[in-house]
Design a protein around this motif. Structure first.
Motif, short mmCIF file in Angstrom:
data_model
loop_
_atom_site.label_atom_id
_atom_site.label_comp_id
_atom_site.label_asym_id
_atom_site.label_seq_id
_atom_site.Cartn_x
_atom_site.Cartn_y
_atom_site.Cartn_z
N THR A 47 1.00 -0.86 0.01
CA THR A 47 -0.58 -0.07 -0.10
C THR A 47 0.91 1.44 -0.16
O THR A 47 0.50 2.13 -0.84
CB THR A 47 -0.67 0.06 1.38
OG1 THR A 47 -1.47 -0.60 1.36
CG2 THR A 47 -2.08 1.39 1.33
N GLN A 48 1.74 0.86 0.47
CA GLN A 48 2.71 2.30 0.78
C GLN A 48 3.47 2.34 -0.11
O GLN A 48 3.53 3.86 -0.88
CB GLN A 48 4.26 1.92 1.79
CG GLN A 48 4.39 3.23 2.80
CD GLN A 48 3.82 4.09 3.09
OE1 GLN A 48 3.03 4.68 3.49
NE2 GLN A 48 4.99 5.25 3.49
N ILE A 49 3.71 1.29 -1.00
CA ILE A 49 4.75 1.32 -2.14
C ILE A 49 3.80 2.53 -3.87
O ILE A 49 4.16 3.74 -3.87
CB ILE A 49 5.26 0.61 -2.91
CG1 ILE A 49 6.11 0.24 -2.20
CG2 ILE A 49 5.57 0.45 -3.75
CD1 ILE A 49 7.44 -1.20 -2.37
N THR A 111 -9.16 3.15 2.10
CA THR A 111 -9.69 4.17 2.18
C THR A 111 -9.53 5.51 1.89
O THR A 111 -8.74 5.40 1.74
CB THR A 111 -10.27 3.96 4.25
OG1 THR A 111 -8.77 4.14 4.62
CG2 THR A 111 -11.20 2.95 4.55
N PHE A 112 -9.76 6.48 2.12
CA PHE A 112 -9.12 7.86 2.34
C PHE A 112 -9.84 8.87 2.89
O PHE A 112 -10.44 8.48 3.81
CB PHE A 112 -9.51 8.37 0.90
CG PHE A 112 -8.98 9.63 0.62
CD1 PHE A 112 -7.47 10.40 -0.18
CD2 PHE A 112 -9.56 11.39 0.24
CE1 PHE A 112 -6.75 11.88 0.22
CE2 PHE A 112 -9.24 11.84 0.78
CZ PHE A 112 -8.08 12.03 -0.08
N GLN A 113 -8.39 9.66 3.77
CA GLN A 113 -8.48 10.14 5.17
C GLN A 113 -8.15 11.34 4.01
O GLN A 113 -7.28 12.07 3.92
CB GLN A 113 -7.42 10.66 5.71
CG GLN A 113 -7.57 10.75 7.40
CD GLN A 113 -6.53 10.57 8.06
OE1 GLN A 113 -5.34 10.20 7.87
NE2 GLN A 113 -6.27 11.07 9.67
N SER A 347 3.67 4.59 7.80
CA SER A 347 3.02 3.81 7.10
C SER A 347 1.34 4.23 6.67
O SER A 347 0.61 4.87 7.88
CB SER A 347 2.43 1.75 7.62
OG SER A 347 1.72 1.52 6.49
N GLY A 348 0.58 5.12 5.79
CA GLY A 348 -0.41 5.32 5.28
C GLY A 348 -0.45 5.52 4.10
O GLY A 348 -0.18 7.02 3.73
N GLY A 349 -1.23 5.48 3.26
CA GLY A 349 -2.11 5.92 2.21
C GLY A 349 -2.04 6.87 2.01
O GLY A 349 -1.82 8.12 0.77
N SER A 350 -2.98 7.11 2.13
CA SER A 350 -3.23 9.14 2.33
C SER A 350 -2.31 10.62 2.50
O SER A 350 -2.08 10.86 1.71
CB SER A 350 -4.99 9.25 2.91
OG SER A 350 -5.97 8.67 2.89
N CYS A 354 -0.98 11.93 -0.35
CA CYS A 354 -0.70 13.27 -0.83
C CYS A 354 0.32 14.31 0.04
O CYS A 354 0.41 15.85 -0.48
CB CYS A 354 -1.90 14.20 0.64
SG CYS A 354 -3.47 13.61 0.48
N LEU A 355 1.04 13.60 1.14
CA LEU A 355 2.75 14.42 1.44
C LEU A 355 3.45 15.13 -0.28
O LEU A 355 4.08 15.71 -0.09
CB LEU A 355 2.80 14.17 2.27
CG LEU A 355 4.16 14.13 2.80
CD1 LEU A 355 4.48 15.20 3.99
CD2 LEU A 355 5.58 12.67 3.60
#
Length: 392
Positions: A47-49, A111-113, A347-350, A354-355
């Motif tokens: 997910t991170q990649i 999911t998206f934050q 870790s965290g997709g959103s 966005c970063l």
């Protein structure tokens, strides 16, 4: 050959040092996530990649667009951010390991934050707001400063209502740092902090729930029951860091990481993986990377010939610096756990995707130098600080 030549020409126009620093930090973070995920069945690294690749692709696109044009669409950017923030109140969900309803469910189980995207949108809209006030010589007026407070207060209030006080705190820090860097006078900060201090008793009695109070209380000592309930993650995190010593147990060899002793270590407490497996040297390398990234952001801000460009760079500086300080404060037990990720590492997709939109904005400032029509070409930091303190 033409494609490679175009890629080479592109990178010649960019801040290659900033690119390299963020890439090294990202690669380092992926190594730590890969080591941590061996403790469970979830593939956080995949997910991170995916999020990093998506974020970097978006960053390249953003860097090619003149940031002045991007900021001219502030009404659209702000509108999208508000729409997503309001959507959380109607379709928001809570995911495991969090206390707030701040996520939106996407197809495919993802999911998206929205608050992560709103941080980047805020950098653009607030920079445009600051530039508007500076160009019209209204930054030192009470009405001008009040308009900034209202601007920042909207996302802070909405995200607080969602229960994500950690993200609300980051917005507050961005507001303060960007305002100070732009030249808002010191007296307004004195008034602001005085009001905050006066309101603390009311905040404690009326706004904080029992869990939040206990998270604060456990920092100052507690019995075993409190430690097990509210301070366990921090306690185990500090033990993991201390167990690493100078050089650590070796990457992918940390016994505490393998047994997943620190809860949700892949996210907010990723720093403890570095502490256990790479020791003081590994933790020092993380801090050095952040120092270099932050210095590069300040350098780009001061090198910009445009007020808007300086504000954008200082805005991204504020985002990275505040998350770094709060995350490490949480991990080391100086601050309560409020769910703040370590940029480029957690870790965290959103948050990861966005970063890198912010990275694209900074690169856009570097690649599209423009001068203020009515302002001096250069603004030294000493003048900025003196103006904010000594201006009448």
């Amino acid at each position: 050959m033409g494609i490679f030549r175009s890629i080479g020409d592109y990178f010649k126009r960019t801040d290659i040092i900033f690119w390299l620093l963020t890439i090294v930090a990202t690669f380092y973070g992926c190594l730590l996530i890969a080591s941590q995920q061996r403790a469970g069945d979830v593939n956080f690294l995949r997910t991170q990649i995916m999020a990093v690749c998506l974020g970097y692709a978006a960053a390249v696109v953003i860097s090619l667009i003149d940031y002045n044009f991007i900021a001219s669409c502030w009404w659209l950017i702000g509108g999208v951010a508000l729409a997503l923030t309001f959507a959380v109140f109607f379709i928001g969900i809570r995911i495991e390991g969090t206390d707030d309803v701040g996520w939106i469910s996407l197809p495919g189980g993802m999911t998206f934050q929205p608050s992560e995207l709103t941080k980047i949108c805020f950098i653009v809209t607030f920079s445009k707001h600051l530039t508007f006030l500076i160009d019209r010589d209204r930054l030192h007026s009470f009405v001008g400063v009040l308009s900034l407070v209202i601007h920042a207060g909207i996302p802070i209030a909405l995200i607080h209502m969602q229960g994500d006080d950690g993200a609300a705190l980051i917005f507050g820090c961005m507001f303060l740092i960007m305002s100070y860097a732009a030249g808002v006078q010191l007296r307004y900060f004195i008034i602001f902090f005085s009001l905050i201090a006066a309101a603390l008793p009311l905040v404690w009695t009326k706004m904080l729930n029992d869990d939040q109070k206990n998270r604060l209380a456990v920092l100052f000592g507690s019995d075993d029951e409190m430690l097990m309930s509210y301070g366990w993650q921090q306690y185990q995190g500090k033990v993991s860091i201390a167990s690493g010593g100078l050089l650590g147990k070796g990457l992918f060899n940390g016994p505490r990481v393998e047994r997943e002793i620190v809860p949700y270590q892949e996210n907010d407490f990723i720093f403890t993986v570095a502490g256990e497996e790479l020791g003081l040297v590994g933790c020092g390398a993380i801090l050095l990377l952040f120092i270099l990234i932050l210095f590069r952001l300040v350098h780009n801000a001061l090198s910009s010939n445009n007020t808007l460009g300086r504000c954008i760079c200082f805005g991204y500086f504020a985002l990275i610096a505040s998350q770094l300080v709060i995350n490490l404060g949480m991990v080391l037990g100086f601050l309560p756990v409020v769910g703040i990720t370590l940029p480029f590492f957690s870790s965290g997709g959103s948050s990861a995707a966005c970063l890198y939109l912010g990275v694209g904005l900074v690169q856009s400032v570097f690649m599209h130098p423009t001068e203020d029509r009515d302002k001096p070409v250069k603004v030294e930091i000493s003048k900025t600080i003196q103006g904010s303190i000594f201006a009448p």
